[in-house]
Design a protein around this motif. Structure first.
Motif, PDB file in Angstrom:
ATOM      1  N   LEU A 122       5.983  14.185  -5.970  1.00 45.52           N
ATOM      2  CA  LEU A 122       7.174  13.616  -5.351  1.00 45.52           C
ATOM      3  C   LEU A 122       8.111  13.170  -6.462  1.00 45.52           C
ATOM      4  O   LEU A 122       7.664  12.622  -7.476  1.00 45.52           O
ATOM      5  CB  LEU A 122       6.760  12.413  -4.486  1.00 45.52           C
ATOM      6  N   SER A 123       9.387  13.422  -6.274  1.00 42.70           N
ATOM      7  CA  SER A 123      10.362  13.017  -7.293  1.00 42.70           C
ATOM      8  C   SER A 123      10.663  11.526  -7.164  1.00 42.70           C
ATOM      9  O   SER A 123      10.466  10.925  -6.107  1.00 42.70           O
ATOM     10  CB  SER A 123      11.658  13.813  -7.129  1.00 42.70           C
ATOM     11  N   ILE A 124      11.152  10.967  -8.256  1.00 48.27           N
ATOM     12  CA  ILE A 124      11.581   9.564  -8.244  1.00 48.27           C
ATOM     13  C   ILE A 124      12.658   9.374  -7.174  1.00 48.27           C
ATOM     14  O   ILE A 124      12.640   8.394  -6.431  1.00 48.27           O
ATOM     15  CB  ILE A 124      12.147   9.145  -9.626  1.00 48.27           C
ATOM     16  N   LYS A 125      13.562  10.305  -7.103  1.00 40.74           N
ATOM     17  CA  LYS A 125      14.655  10.212  -6.133  1.00 40.74           C
ATOM     18  C   LYS A 125      14.117  10.145  -4.708  1.00 40.74           C
ATOM     19  O   LYS A 125      14.508   9.267  -3.931  1.00 40.74           O
ATOM     20  CB  LYS A 125      15.603  11.408  -6.290  1.00 40.74           C
ATOM     21  N   ASP A 126      13.229  11.068  -4.352  1.00 40.59           N
ATOM     22  CA  ASP A 126      12.682  11.087  -2.995  1.00 40.59           C
ATOM     23  C   ASP A 126      11.830   9.854  -2.714  1.00 40.59           C
ATOM     24  O   ASP A 126      11.890   9.283  -1.626  1.00 40.59           O
ATOM     25  CB  ASP A 126      11.855  12.355  -2.769  1.00 40.59           C
TER      26      ASP A 126
ATOM     27  N   GLY B 194       0.818  -1.207   0.000  1.00 39.99           N
ATOM     28  CA  GLY B 194       0.000   0.000   0.000  1.00 39.99           C
ATOM     29  C   GLY B 194       0.848   1.252   0.000  1.00 39.99           C
ATOM     30  O   GLY B 194       0.551   2.220  -0.708  1.00 39.99           O
ATOM     31  N   ARG B 195       1.909   1.230   0.781  1.00 38.23           N
ATOM     32  CA  ARG B 195       2.810   2.382   0.838  1.00 38.23           C
ATOM     33  C   ARG B 195       3.475   2.598  -0.517  1.00 38.23           C
ATOM     34  O   ARG B 195       3.586   3.725  -0.992  1.00 38.23           O
ATOM     35  CB  ARG B 195       3.866   2.155   1.919  1.00 38.23           C
ATOM     36  N   LEU B 196       3.896   1.524  -1.161  1.00 44.02           N
ATOM     37  CA  LEU B 196       4.515   1.623  -2.473  1.00 44.02           C
ATOM     38  C   LEU B 196       3.527   2.184  -3.492  1.00 44.02           C
ATOM     39  O   LEU B 196       3.879   3.046  -4.304  1.00 44.02           O
ATOM     40  CB  LEU B 196       5.025   0.253  -2.918  1.00 44.02           C
ATOM     41  N   ASP B 197       2.281   1.748  -3.431  1.00 49.56           N
ATOM     42  CA  ASP B 197       1.246   2.271  -4.330  1.00 49.56           C
ATOM     43  C   ASP B 197       1.082   3.780  -4.168  1.00 49.56           C
ATOM     44  O   ASP B 197       0.955   4.510  -5.151  1.00 49.56           O
ATOM     45  CB  ASP B 197      -0.094   1.585  -4.073  1.00 49.56           C
ATOM     46  N   VAL B 198       1.095   4.240  -2.934  1.00 46.87           N
ATOM     47  CA  VAL B 198       0.947   5.680  -2.667  1.00 46.87           C
ATOM     48  C   VAL B 198       2.142   6.440  -3.234  1.00 46.87           C
ATOM     49  O   VAL B 198       1.973   7.487  -3.876  1.00 46.87           O
ATOM     50  CB  VAL B 198       0.788   5.947  -1.152  1.00 46.87           C
ATOM     51  N   LEU B 199       3.347   5.923  -3.019  1.00 45.86           N
ATOM     52  CA  LEU B 199       4.535   6.591  -3.551  1.00 45.86           C
ATOM     53  C   LEU B 199       4.499   6.665  -5.074  1.00 45.86           C
ATOM     54  O   LEU B 199       4.827   7.699  -5.659  1.00 45.86           O
ATOM     55  CB  LEU B 199       5.804   5.871  -3.079  1.00 45.86           C
ATOM     56  N   VAL B 200       4.083   5.585  -5.720  1.00 45.00           N
ATOM     57  CA  VAL B 200       3.975   5.581  -7.179  1.00 45.00           C
ATOM     58  C   VAL B 200       2.977   6.649  -7.636  1.00 45.00           C
ATOM     59  O   VAL B 200       3.253   7.407  -8.568  1.00 45.00           O
ATOM     60  CB  VAL B 200       3.573   4.185  -7.706  1.00 45.00           C
ATOM     61  N   GLU B 201       1.834   6.719  -6.997  1.00 40.35           N
ATOM     62  CA  GLU B 201       0.825   7.719  -7.371  1.00 40.35           C
ATOM     63  C   GLU B 201       1.343   9.138  -7.172  1.00 40.35           C
ATOM     64  O   GLU B 201       1.101  10.013  -8.004  1.00 40.35           O
ATOM     65  CB  GLU B 201      -0.463   7.516  -6.568  1.00 40.35           C
ATOM     66  N   LEU B 202       2.055   9.385  -6.078  1.00 42.64           N
ATOM     67  CA  LEU B 202       2.607  10.725  -5.832  1.00 42.64           C
ATOM     68  C   LEU B 202       3.624  11.109  -6.905  1.00 42.64           C
ATOM     69  O   LEU B 202       3.667  12.264  -7.334  1.00 42.64           O
ATOM     70  CB  LEU B 202       3.236  10.795  -4.440  1.00 42.64           C
ATOM     71  N   VAL B 203       4.406  10.154  -7.355  1.00 42.89           N
ATOM     72  CA  VAL B 203       5.370  10.420  -8.435  1.00 42.89           C
ATOM     73  C   VAL B 203       4.620  10.727  -9.723  1.00 42.89           C
ATOM     74  O   VAL B 203       4.915  11.696 -10.415  1.00 42.89           O
ATOM     75  CB  VAL B 203       6.335   9.224  -8.625  1.00 42.89           C
ATOM     76  N   LYS B 204       3.619   9.922 -10.047  1.00 42.98           N
ATOM     77  CA  LYS B 204       2.853  10.130 -11.281  1.00 42.98           C
ATOM     78  C   LYS B 204       2.144  11.474 -11.289  1.00 42.98           C
ATOM     79  O   LYS B 204       1.988  12.092 -12.340  1.00 42.98           O
ATOM     80  CB  LYS B 204       1.832   9.015 -11.462  1.00 42.98           C
ATOM     81  N   GLU B 205       1.705  11.936 -10.124  1.00 44.68           N
ATOM     82  CA  GLU B 205       1.015  13.221 -10.022  1.00 44.68           C
ATOM     83  C   GLU B 205       1.984  14.395  -9.954  1.00 44.68           C
ATOM     84  O   GLU B 205       1.562  15.547  -9.922  1.00 44.68           O
ATOM     85  CB  GLU B 205       0.106  13.223  -8.796  1.00 44.68           C
ATOM     86  N   GLY B 206       3.281  14.103  -9.923  1.00 46.25           N
ATOM     87  CA  GLY B 206       4.282  15.162  -9.886  1.00 46.25           C
ATOM     88  C   GLY B 206       4.474  15.782  -8.516  1.00 46.25           C
ATOM     89  O   GLY B 206       5.097  16.834  -8.397  1.00 46.25           O
TER      90      GLY B 206
END
Length: 61
Positions: A34-38, A20-32
């Motif tokens: 959060l950076s891939i690096k962070d 679930g946490r990974l899914d949230v991080l992926v969505e935040l990256v896709k929405e711009g």
């Protein structure tokens, strides 16, 4: 319940939280937001590993 079942339930619960946490991080990256690096730091992964997950719609391959 026996210890083995309790341990299995706890393991499954923790695995679900991680996914679930990974899914949230992926969505935040896709929405711009959060950076891939962070995001990769938050996921305890290398950037290239996390980038592959983002490209595969959140599925770990």
């Amino acid at each position: 319940m026996c210890k083995a079942i309790d341990d299995w339930i706890e393991e499954e619960r923790n695995e679900g939280k991680s996914e679930g946490r990974l899914d949230v991080l992926v969505e935040l990256v896709k929405e711009g937001m959060l950076s891939i690096k962070d995001a990769s730091v938050k996921a305890s992964m290398r950037e290239d590993e996390f980038q592959k997950i983002v490209k595969n719609e959140g599925k770990i391959i």
